[in-house]
Design a protein around this motif. Structure first.
Motif, mmCIF file in Angstrom:
data_model
loop_
_atom_site.group_PDB
_atom_site.id
_atom_site.type_symbol
_atom_site.label_atom_id
_atom_site.label_comp_id
_atom_site.label_asym_id
_atom_site.label_seq_id
_atom_site.Cartn_x
_atom_site.Cartn_y
_atom_site.Cartn_z
ATOM 1 N N UNK A 1 7.496 17.231 2.722
ATOM 2 C CA UNK A 1 6.714 16.001 2.595
ATOM 3 C C UNK A 1 7.528 14.922 1.871
ATOM 4 N N UNK A 2 8.091 15.315 0.731
ATOM 5 C CA UNK A 2 8.863 14.358 -0.061
ATOM 6 C C UNK A 2 10.083 13.873 0.723
ATOM 7 N N UNK A 3 10.695 14.783 1.436
ATOM 8 C CA UNK A 3 11.868 14.411 2.234
ATOM 9 C C UNK A 3 11.516 13.329 3.251
ATOM 10 N N UNK A 4 10.375 13.526 3.907
ATOM 11 C CA UNK A 4 9.955 12.558 4.925
ATOM 12 C C UNK A 4 9.654 11.197 4.301
ATOM 13 N N UNK A 5 8.948 11.251 3.165
ATOM 14 C CA UNK A 5 8.603 9.987 2.508
ATOM 15 C C UNK A 5 9.878 9.288 2.033
ATOM 16 N N UNK A 6 10.766 10.079 1.449
ATOM 17 C CA UNK A 6 11.994 9.513 0.888
ATOM 18 C C UNK A 6 12.804 8.785 1.958
ATOM 19 N N UNK A 7 12.886 9.426 3.097
ATOM 20 C CA UNK A 7 13.661 8.854 4.192
ATOM 21 C C UNK A 7 13.124 7.473 4.568
ATOM 22 N N UNK A 8 11.808 7.368 4.607
ATOM 23 C CA UNK A 8 11.203 6.097 5.012
ATOM 24 C C UNK A 8 11.175 5.084 3.879
ATOM 25 N N UNK B 1 13.323 4.684 1.178
ATOM 26 C CA UNK B 1 14.498 4.249 0.434
ATOM 27 C C UNK B 1 15.361 3.252 1.206
ATOM 28 N N UNK B 2 14.917 2.900 2.396
ATOM 29 C CA UNK B 2 15.665 1.891 3.161
ATOM 30 C C UNK B 2 15.524 0.513 2.530
ATOM 31 N N UNK B 3 16.453 -0.376 2.858
ATOM 32 C CA UNK B 3 16.448 -1.716 2.272
ATOM 33 C C UNK B 3 15.151 -2.460 2.585
ATOM 34 N N UNK B 4 14.538 -2.167 3.736
ATOM 35 C CA UNK B 4 13.331 -2.905 4.111
ATOM 36 C C UNK B 4 12.219 -2.669 3.092
ATOM 37 N N UNK B 5 12.239 -1.526 2.427
ATOM 38 C CA UNK B 5 11.219 -1.263 1.408
ATOM 39 C C UNK B 5 11.643 -1.827 0.059
ATOM 40 N N UNK B 6 12.824 -1.398 -0.424
ATOM 41 C CA UNK B 6 13.209 -1.799 -1.781
ATOM 42 C C UNK B 6 13.433 -3.309 -1.897
ATOM 43 N N UNK B 7 13.781 -3.946 -0.797
ATOM 44 C CA UNK B 7 14.018 -5.396 -0.864
ATOM 45 C C UNK B 7 12.784 -6.199 -0.464
ATOM 46 N N UNK B 8 11.706 -5.524 -0.139
ATOM 47 C CA UNK B 8 10.528 -6.274 0.288
ATOM 48 C C UNK B 8 9.835 -6.895 -0.926
ATOM 49 N N UNK B 9 8.877 -7.769 -0.644
ATOM 50 C CA UNK B 9 8.210 -8.495 -1.735
ATOM 51 C C UNK B 9 7.337 -7.549 -2.570
ATOM 52 N N UNK B 10 6.735 -6.581 -1.903
ATOM 53 C CA UNK B 10 5.863 -5.649 -2.622
ATOM 54 C C UNK B 10 6.328 -4.205 -2.381
ATOM 55 N N UNK B 11 7.476 -3.851 -2.952
ATOM 56 C CA UNK B 11 8.044 -2.534 -2.643
ATOM 57 C C UNK B 11 7.135 -1.376 -3.055
ATOM 58 N N UNK B 12 6.472 -1.516 -4.199
ATOM 59 C CA UNK B 12 5.592 -0.433 -4.676
ATOM 60 C C UNK B 12 4.501 -0.138 -3.672
ATOM 61 N N UNK B 13 3.880 -1.207 -3.187
ATOM 62 C CA UNK B 13 2.789 -1.005 -2.228
ATOM 63 C C UNK B 13 3.280 -0.396 -0.920
ATOM 64 N N UNK B 14 4.507 -0.759 -0.566
ATOM 65 C CA UNK B 14 5.078 -0.174 0.662
ATOM 66 C C UNK B 14 5.226 1.341 0.511
ATOM 67 N N UNK B 15 5.710 1.744 -0.660
ATOM 68 C CA UNK B 15 5.895 3.185 -0.890
ATOM 69 C C UNK B 15 4.544 3.890 -0.858
ATOM 70 N N UNK B 16 3.559 3.284 -1.506
ATOM 71 C CA UNK B 16 2.220 3.887 -1.511
ATOM 72 C C UNK B 16 1.710 4.039 -0.084
ATOM 73 N N UNK B 17 1.955 3.028 0.739
ATOM 74 C CA UNK B 17 1.486 3.094 2.127
ATOM 75 C C UNK B 17 2.189 4.229 2.889
ATOM 76 N N UNK B 18 3.474 4.378 2.621
ATOM 77 C CA UNK B 18 4.205 5.454 3.305
ATOM 78 C C UNK B 18 3.648 6.821 2.898
ATOM 79 N N UNK B 19 3.383 6.979 1.591
ATOM 80 C CA UNK B 19 2.802 8.251 1.130
ATOM 81 C C UNK B 19 1.448 8.471 1.808
ATOM 82 N N UNK B 20 0.653 7.435 1.878
ATOM 83 C CA UNK B 20 -0.669 7.524 2.502
ATOM 84 C C UNK B 20 -0.553 7.979 3.957
#
Ligand code: GDP
Length: 297
Positions: A51-58, A60-79
């Motif tokens: 599970x963590x591997x799949x989430x991590x892959x999605x 840690x890309x620049x589109x997430x960390x460089x986005x305006x709301x990176x935290x929310x993006x990660x939460x959405x991926x986990x969801x």
């Protein structure tokens, strides 16, 4: 059921969404905490790791960390990944019971809630789908269990096959089929005998019943409070009998929810219903989106 997991995750996510920017290390650290939270909820190690591997892959890309709301993006991926992990049938509650009388085999260990679930399901089929339902107890070792089903049948207004002493489980299954045909029933539920542990005698008997009944659905009832054990039991029953779905009982209790989370990933079998209490109306269709919502608060 998921209170602890939910609390742990909301702590992680709060911190994550409060940070304006996220480095890949931040994401990794947060996901390590998610992994620990899953393990504490009794999700199996392999499932948590994947599970963590799949989430991590999605995540840690620049589109997430460089986005305006990176935290929310990660939460959405986990969801989204949680829903994928829980993945059920499109309509888990729709049993394949066309072609009357359709046999449904109920299997599981003793004490898992099998008899109660049989009555819950009968009530649901009768009240929600207008089906004519017959129930039969095949637990020849425990006359009390047969009585229990008859009592539940009276309570919910569903017929039970009359008890004839001395008949084998296979005899009862044949009689149930005959009665269901002659009586014009839509579906008959066979409440098979359970034992405290999986053993050959139990499996041989249930296999023999299955061969006679030729069930349209074989539903395995497992105690959701038993966590990874529930998943192991499901894998064994499926290997021997080929189950078509799982009913997780006692999801109203204070278990940690790991069984629900690992079931599909480990056994490949969908959870169809969850039991949420002792009463005959305490049965719900399993809905991954709702469960994911409950976990993520
Ligand atoms: P069986 O031996 O597998 O047929 O188990 P029973 O149906 O007799 O259930 C064992 C006990 O668990 C009974 O006291 C039931 O009322 C209880 N039980 C069954 N399902 C649930 C559930 O979803 N939630 C709770 N809290 N209790 C349940």
């Amino acid at each position: 059921m998921f209170e602890n997991l939910s609390e742990r995750l909301s702590g992680v996510f709060d911190r994550l969404t409060k940070q304006g920017s996220l480095s890949e290390d931040d994401v990794r650290a947060a996901l390590r905490e998610v992994r620990v939270a899953l393990l504490e909820a009794d999700v199996s190690l392999a499932v948590a790791r994947d599970f963590i591997k799949r989430v991590q892959k999605k995540a840690t890309g620049a589109s997430v960390t460089k986005s305006v709301t990176p935290g929310q993006q990660v939460v959405k991926i986990v969801h989204d990944e949680l829903i994928a992990m829980l993945e059920g049938e499109d309509d888990a509650g729709a049993l394949k019971i066309d072609n009357p009388p359709a046999p449904v085999l109920m299997v599981g260990l003793q004490g898992s809630g099998k008899t109660t679930t049989t009555a819950k399901l009968a009530r649901r089929l009768k009240e929600r789908e207008g089906k004519r339902v017959l129930m039969a107890s095949l637990d020849t070792n425990r006359p009390a269990a047969m009585e229990q089903l008859a009592i539940l049948g009276t309570q919910i207004g569903v017929d039970t096959l009359p008890i004839i002493k001395g008949q084998s489980a296979v005899d009862i299954a044949k009689r149930a089929k005959q009665q269901a045909t002659l009586g014009g029933y839509d579906v008959f539920l066979l409440d098979t005998a359970g034992r405290l542990h999986i053993d050959e005698v139990l499996m041989d008997e249930v296999q023999a019943v299955r061969d006679v009944a030729n069930p349209r659905e074989t539903l395995l009832v497992v105690d959701g409070l038993t966590g990874q054990d529930a998943v192991n039991v499901a894998a064994e029953f499926d290997g021997k009998l080929g189950v078509t779905g799982v009913v997780l009982t006692r999801m109203d209790g204070d278990g940690r929810g790991g069984a629900a989370l690992s079931m599909r990933a480990v056994t490949g079998k969908p959870i169809r219903f969850v039991g949420l209490g002792e009463k005959t109306d305490a049965l719900e269709v399993f809905d991954p989106k709702r469960v994911a919502g409950r976990i993520l608060g």
